[in-house]
Enzyme design. Structure first.
Site, PDB file in Angstrom:
ATOM      1  NE  ARG A  30      42.497  42.137  37.182  1.00  0.00           N
ATOM      2  CZ  ARG A  30      42.873  41.987  38.320  1.00  0.00           C
ATOM      3  NH1 ARG A  30      44.611  42.442  38.383  1.00  0.00           N
ATOM      4  NH2 ARG A  30      42.359  41.693  39.538  1.00  0.00           N
ATOM      5  CB  SER A  80      45.457  45.698  41.366  1.00  0.00           C
ATOM      6  OG  SER A  80      44.036  44.590  42.065  1.00  0.00           O
ATOM      7  CD  GLU A 150      45.573  44.985  36.466  1.00  0.00           C
ATOM      8  OE1 GLU A 150      44.839  44.403  36.376  1.00  0.00           O
ATOM      9  OE2 GLU A 150      46.323  43.281  37.192  1.00  0.00           O
TER      10      GLU A 150
END
Length: 174
Positions: A30, A80, A150
């Site tokens: 990520r 998310s 995120e």
């Protein structure tokens, strides 16, 4: 996906468009070097290998089944909201703070997955940001864990986040 990526065409913060190699992008879980540089991928080139379409389709169906079982479906959301802190999950921490269902305007912390904020119809970005600040504060107070966004916060949202909780870690800022 990083194992198949050859290069990407990136629009850099300055507006310049240039090719970045996989090595320059430094892809990880990520994350990429773009988070610090502020660039946006406009195009990517991947090296793919032939495979049985039926096997690929079944793999996609299985991944979707898992995603649909845990994430809210039929409601607008951005996925998310926070990165998972080392050894924990942001959703579980937020859930353990009793925040599922918490609302600001038409934004709500999902009752299915606490790391997802859903749009109940007319949510504004500031409603979502308010919920992020609430979740961040509750998790920090109860567990001593600082949640990092995120989602990429920019402009007014990034400034309000900084004022409320500190630097926007997802952009690689100090």
């Amino acid at each position: 996906i990083k194992d198949r990526l050859l290069r990407a065409l990136v629009v850099e913060r300055s507006g310049e468009v240039r090719r970045w190699s996989t090595e320059e992008l430094r892809p990880g879980y990520r994350s990429t070097a773009l988070q610090g540089a502020g660039g946006v991928v406009a195009r990517a080139l991947f090296r793919l290998e032939p495979a049985d379409p039926a096997v690929g389709s079944e793999r996609i169906r299985e991944l979707n089944r898992r995603r649909w079982a845990s994430l809210p479906s039929g409601q607008g959301n951005a996925g998310s909201v926070f990165r998972n802190p080392e050894g924990r999950t942001a959703g579980r921490l937020i859930d353990e703070c009793g925040l599922k269902g918490e609302r600001r305007g038409d934004a709500q912390i999902s009752s299915r997955h606490a790391n997802v904020i859903v749009n109940l119809g007319g949510a504004r970005a500031l409603d979502v940001l308010e919920l992020m600040v609430v979740a961040h504060g509750a998790v920090r107070e109860r567990f001593g864990v600082r949640l990092e966004p995120e989602v990429v916060l920019a402009g007014v949202l990034a400034e309000r986040w900084r004022r409320a909780v500190g630097p926007v870690g997802a952009l690689g800022e100090p």
